[in-house]
Design an enzyme around this catalytic site. Structure first.
Site, PDB file in Angstrom:
ATOM      1  N   TRP A 189       0.845  -1.198   0.000  1.00  0.00           N
ATOM      2  CA  TRP A 189       0.000   0.000   0.000  1.00  0.00           C
ATOM      3  C   TRP A 189       0.877   1.243   0.000  1.00  0.00           C
ATOM      4  O   TRP A 189       1.786   1.360   0.830  1.00  0.00           O
ATOM      5  CB  TRP A 189      -0.924   0.032   1.230  1.00  0.00           C
ATOM      6  CG  TRP A 189      -1.624   1.360   1.333  1.00  0.00           C
ATOM      7  CD1 TRP A 189      -2.624   1.824   0.516  1.00  0.00           C
ATOM      8  CD2 TRP A 189      -1.343   2.420   2.261  1.00  0.00           C
ATOM      9  NE1 TRP A 189      -2.984   3.093   0.887  1.00  0.00           N
ATOM     10  CE2 TRP A 189      -2.215   3.477   1.952  1.00  0.00           C
ATOM     11  CE3 TRP A 189      -0.438   2.563   3.315  1.00  0.00           C
ATOM     12  CZ2 TRP A 189      -2.210   4.692   2.672  1.00  0.00           C
ATOM     13  CZ3 TRP A 189      -0.431   3.755   4.042  1.00  0.00           C
ATOM     14  CH2 TRP A 189      -1.314   4.804   3.711  1.00  0.00           C
ATOM     15  N   GLU A 244      -3.102  -2.918  -2.617  1.00  0.00           N
ATOM     16  CA  GLU A 244      -4.216  -2.277  -1.902  1.00  0.00           C
ATOM     17  C   GLU A 244      -4.508  -0.885  -2.450  1.00  0.00           C
ATOM     18  O   GLU A 244      -3.637  -0.025  -2.508  1.00  0.00           O
ATOM     19  CB  GLU A 244      -3.868  -2.185  -0.409  1.00  0.00           C
ATOM     20  CG  GLU A 244      -5.003  -1.647   0.452  1.00  0.00           C
ATOM     21  CD  GLU A 244      -4.645  -1.597   1.936  1.00  0.00           C
ATOM     22  OE1 GLU A 244      -3.456  -1.448   2.268  1.00  0.00           O
ATOM     23  OE2 GLU A 244      -5.567  -1.705   2.770  1.00  0.00           O
ATOM     24  N   LYS A 257      -7.096   2.688  -2.482  1.00  0.00           N
ATOM     25  CA  LYS A 257      -7.706   3.538  -1.458  1.00  0.00           C
ATOM     26  C   LYS A 257      -8.418   4.686  -2.142  1.00  0.00           C
ATOM     27  O   LYS A 257      -8.061   5.078  -3.253  1.00  0.00           O
ATOM     28  CB  LYS A 257      -6.589   4.060  -0.557  1.00  0.00           C
ATOM     29  CG  LYS A 257      -7.074   4.847   0.630  1.00  0.00           C
ATOM     30  CD  LYS A 257      -6.003   4.954   1.691  1.00  0.00           C
ATOM     31  CE  LYS A 257      -6.550   5.747   2.854  1.00  0.00           C
ATOM     32  NZ  LYS A 257      -5.695   5.692   4.021  1.00  0.00           N
ATOM     33  N   ASP A 316      -9.720  -3.358   1.346  1.00  0.00           N
ATOM     34  CA  ASP A 316      -9.809  -2.861   2.727  1.00  0.00           C
ATOM     35  C   ASP A 316     -11.191  -2.246   2.905  1.00  0.00           C
ATOM     36  O   ASP A 316     -11.623  -1.421   2.087  1.00  0.00           O
ATOM     37  CB  ASP A 316      -8.695  -1.830   2.963  1.00  0.00           C
ATOM     38  CG  ASP A 316      -8.664  -1.299   4.392  1.00  0.00           C
ATOM     39  OD1 ASP A 316      -9.716  -0.853   4.895  1.00  0.00           O
ATOM     40  OD2 ASP A 316      -7.580  -1.330   5.013  1.00  0.00           O
ATOM     41  N   HIS A 325     -11.712   1.574   2.530  1.00  0.00           N
ATOM     42  CA  HIS A 325     -11.077   2.277   1.418  1.00  0.00           C
ATOM     43  C   HIS A 325     -11.984   2.630   0.254  1.00  0.00           C
ATOM     44  O   HIS A 325     -11.523   2.799  -0.872  1.00  0.00           O
ATOM     45  CB  HIS A 325      -9.885   1.468   0.921  1.00  0.00           C
ATOM     46  CG  HIS A 325      -8.725   1.533   1.856  1.00  0.00           C
ATOM     47  ND1 HIS A 325      -7.449   1.197   1.507  1.00  0.00           N
ATOM     48  CD2 HIS A 325      -8.657   1.923   3.147  1.00  0.00           C
ATOM     49  CE1 HIS A 325      -6.636   1.365   2.537  1.00  0.00           C
ATOM     50  NE2 HIS A 325      -7.360   1.796   3.552  1.00  0.00           N
ATOM     51  N   HIS A 358      -8.614  -6.672   4.084  1.00  0.00           N
ATOM     52  CA  HIS A 358      -8.258  -5.919   5.288  1.00  0.00           C
ATOM     53  C   HIS A 358      -9.557  -5.600   5.997  1.00  0.00           C
ATOM     54  O   HIS A 358     -10.311  -4.737   5.556  1.00  0.00           O
ATOM     55  CB  HIS A 358      -7.519  -4.618   4.928  1.00  0.00           C
ATOM     56  CG  HIS A 358      -6.043  -4.791   4.885  1.00  0.00           C
ATOM     57  ND1 HIS A 358      -5.162  -3.739   4.804  1.00  0.00           N
ATOM     58  CD2 HIS A 358      -5.278  -5.923   4.954  1.00  0.00           C
ATOM     59  CE1 HIS A 358      -3.922  -4.211   4.818  1.00  0.00           C
ATOM     60  NE2 HIS A 358      -3.973  -5.523   4.893  1.00  0.00           N
ATOM     61  N   ASP A 369     -11.991   6.596   6.599  1.00  0.00           N
ATOM     62  CA  ASP A 369     -11.157   5.411   6.851  1.00  0.00           C
ATOM     63  C   ASP A 369     -10.545   5.518   8.250  1.00  0.00           C
ATOM     64  O   ASP A 369      -9.337   5.622   8.404  1.00  0.00           O
ATOM     65  CB  ASP A 369     -10.062   5.353   5.776  1.00  0.00           C
ATOM     66  CG  ASP A 369      -9.176   4.130   5.905  1.00  0.00           C
ATOM     67  OD1 ASP A 369      -9.666   3.101   6.387  1.00  0.00           O
ATOM     68  OD2 ASP A 369      -7.999   4.217   5.519  1.00  0.00           O
ATOM     69  N   ASP A 383     -10.411   3.450  10.716  1.00  0.00           N
ATOM     70  CA  ASP A 383      -9.788   2.247  11.285  1.00  0.00           C
ATOM     71  C   ASP A 383     -10.212   1.947  12.710  1.00  0.00           C
ATOM     72  O   ASP A 383      -9.381   1.642  13.575  1.00  0.00           O
ATOM     73  CB  ASP A 383      -8.260   2.311  11.150  1.00  0.00           C
ATOM     74  CG  ASP A 383      -7.815   2.198   9.700  1.00  0.00           C
ATOM     75  OD1 ASP A 383      -7.919   1.092   9.146  1.00  0.00           O
ATOM     76  OD2 ASP A 383      -7.396   3.208   9.122  1.00  0.00           O
ATOM     77  N   ASP A 385      -7.044  -4.882  10.042  1.00  0.00           N
ATOM     78  CA  ASP A 385      -6.289  -3.635   9.886  1.00  0.00           C
ATOM     79  C   ASP A 385      -7.051  -2.505  10.569  1.00  0.00           C
ATOM     80  O   ASP A 385      -7.877  -1.845   9.949  1.00  0.00           O
ATOM     81  CB  ASP A 385      -6.081  -3.333   8.381  1.00  0.00           C
ATOM     82  CG  ASP A 385      -5.291  -2.050   8.163  1.00  0.00           C
ATOM     83  OD1 ASP A 385      -4.658  -1.565   9.119  1.00  0.00           O
ATOM     84  OD2 ASP A 385      -5.311  -1.524   7.033  1.00  0.00           O
TER      85      ASP A 385
HETATM   86  C1  RNT Z   1      -3.927   2.419   4.949  1.00  0.00           C
HETATM   87  C2  RNT Z   1      -3.991   0.976   4.604  1.00  0.00           C
HETATM   88  C3  RNT Z   1      -2.858   0.146   5.090  1.00  0.00           C
HETATM   89  C4  RNT Z   1      -2.425   0.488   6.496  1.00  0.00           C
HETATM   90  C5  RNT Z   1      -1.441  -0.483   7.100  1.00  0.00           C
HETATM   91  C6  RNT Z   1      -0.784   0.066   8.318  1.00  0.00           C
HETATM   92  O1  RNT Z   1      -5.055   3.123   4.631  1.00  0.00           O
HETATM   93  O2  RNT Z   1      -5.191   0.441   5.038  1.00  0.00           O
HETATM   94  O3  RNT Z   1      -3.160  -1.196   4.930  1.00  0.00           O
HETATM   95  O4  RNT Z   1      -3.512   0.605   7.360  1.00  0.00           O
HETATM   96  O5  RNT Z   1      -0.553  -0.894   6.155  1.00  0.00           O
HETATM   97 ZN    ZN Z   2      -5.476  -1.661   4.890  1.00  0.00          ZN
END
Ligand code: RNT
Ligand code: ZN
Length: 420
Positions: free
Chosen positions: A183, A224, A226, A260, A263, A287, A295, A297, A327
């Site tokens: 990523w 990945e 986003k 993810d 994302h 993810h 995003d 998390d 993640d």
């Molecule tokens: C970031 C991505 C990525 C990170 C990690 C730490 O938006 O999701 O995967 O969260 O690599």
């Molecule tokens: Zn991620």
């Protein structure tokens, strides 16, 4: 504690009505690896001997006491969290979690800098996954793999190459495939005039990384995408279209999409994408996270979307083709609780998905009985899967219900509170 055995028997009877084999569901949920990200334990800080905070458009918020300050503490915390997480586990390490006596830059990392992680994995008989860290570095401020500055781009290509070699080392040491996630945060706060140049450079960088390491074995590579990052709101080089295009065009089995859950635009969901991606790809890396408005998390919740993702994997018959990784990074709560809650929810959603009469529902659909299809789907939302989950947690010796909470409180008092 209630009579777990009785609960399990009742649930078994309930599911038997629909021809569902509870023990089989438990077996599949248990042996499916879930890769636990190490970076929840220290707010994505890493272990490099350098100053400097997180960058790349991602952020941890909160300042809960007791975060891990070094590799030993981080692994001890992971080990503690593992006491409450049933099922086959892997640990997911970022390149920034390298350990050396002196500063080693990202383009010079070697397998030996991860030997403590390897020892930990071998001791605990778990696999290791890996991630190049293309962020939180002085050379990542103006793009990494897509940088216009060739010297900068070369530095990050070298980092990617080193990471694939380290992935192979993990595979050889643990005997388990190492899934690498690539990523890059590269993007722009404003919409650029040249939107293709950076993408052609990113494409070329990935090509160079994979060409230089084409003999590496035992590694899978997720790309990945986003939608945007903080400070990089208008343009993302590795957008969904870019990453999907790259993966599909590469036509290499080890290069797969990473989806993810945070994302995409807020109305888009990963669960709705899986059927399309699997029409073209043999594997997917997930993810699992929880976006709140962006995003953010947040810790994975046992929510509709997490359940819908697992439902899809079961219905598509892709549970064993999907690399499931978590993640999230919440710095506002006890970090071991964060792991326990998020990891347990991920596996619980998988188990709940496996406790559905998929074949029957597929037949109803094929027969055009759309009313029954809806009735079945709705009925199983309230099925007694919690009884099966509790029984499974007890059998795995990972704590039933909230039993783990007391243990974490104790650890917080005895260990985390002393980290000042
Ligand atoms: C970031 C991505 C990525 C990170 C990690 C730490 O938006 O999701 O995967 O969260 O690599
Ligand atoms: Zn991620």
């Amino acid at each position: 504690m209630y009579d777990l055995q009785k609960g399990y028997e009742v649930a078994k009877e309930f599911y038997a009505q629909y021809g569902i084999d509870v023990d089989k569901a438990i077996e599949i949920a248990d042996k499916t690896p879930i890769s636990m990200h190490c970076w929840q334990g220290d707010d994505v800080n890493g272990l490099e001997l350098k100053e400097g905070g997180l960058s790349g458009g991602i952020q941890t918020t909160g300042n809960y006491m007791g975060k891990a300050r070094n590799g030993e503490e981080l692994r001890a915390d992971i080990k503690k969290a593992m006491e409450f997480i049933p099922g086959e586990l892997k640990v997911n390490v970022h390149a920034s979690y390298m350990e050396a006596d002196t500063f080693v830059d990202r383009d010079a990392i070697e397998p030996k800098h991860f030997d403590k992680w390897v020892d930990f994995a071998v001791e605990n008989n778990i696999g290791l996954d890996f991630n190049p860290t293309y962020f939180a570095h002085p050379l990542s401020d103006n793009g990494t793999l897509s940088a216009a500055d060739e010297k900068v781009r070369k530095f990050w290509i070298q980092h990617g190459i080193k990471c694939r070699e380290i992935g192979e080392y993990f595979y050889k040491k643990t005997g388990k495939v190492c899934v690498i996630n690539h990523w890059t945060p590269d993007g722009d706060k404003e919409f650029p005039v040249d939107t293709i140049g950076p993408r052609l450079r990113l494409k070329d960088s990935y090509d160079q990384i994979f060409e230089a390491t084409k003999n590496v074995e035992g590694v899978m590579d997720g790309i990945e995408s986003k939608v945007f990052g903080i400070g990089l709101e208008s343009y993302t080089v590795g957008s969904h279209e870019f990453c999907m295009g790259y993966v599909m065009k590469s036509n290499k089995d080890h290069i797969i999409m990473t989806l993810d859950t945070g994302h995409y635009h807020p109305t888009e969901v990963v669960s709705a994408k899986l059927g399309a991606v699997y029409a073209f790809s043999d594997n997917v890396l997930l993810h699992v996270s929880r976006p709140v408005r962006w995003d953010s998390d947040h810790v994975v919740s046992f929510d509709d979307e997490t359940r819908a993702i697992m439902d899809e994997l079961v219905r598509l018959d892709k549970v064993d083709k999907t690399y499931i990784a978590t993640d999230f990074f919440d710095a506002a709560i006890n970090r071991i609780s964060a792991w326990a809650i998020g990891m347990r929810n991920t596996r619980k959603a998988l188990l709940a998905a496996l406790l559905q009469p998929v074949e029957q529902m597929k037949k109803l659909e094929a027969d055009g009985d759309v009313s029954a299809r809806l009735a079945f789907k709705e009925e199983f939302k309230a099925a007694p899967f919690a009884l099966v989950w509790d029984y499974y947690c007890a059998k795995s010796n990972k704590g039933v219900g909230l039993e783990w909470l007391e243990e974490v409180r104790k650890y917080e008092k005895e260990v985390l509170a002393k980290r000042v």
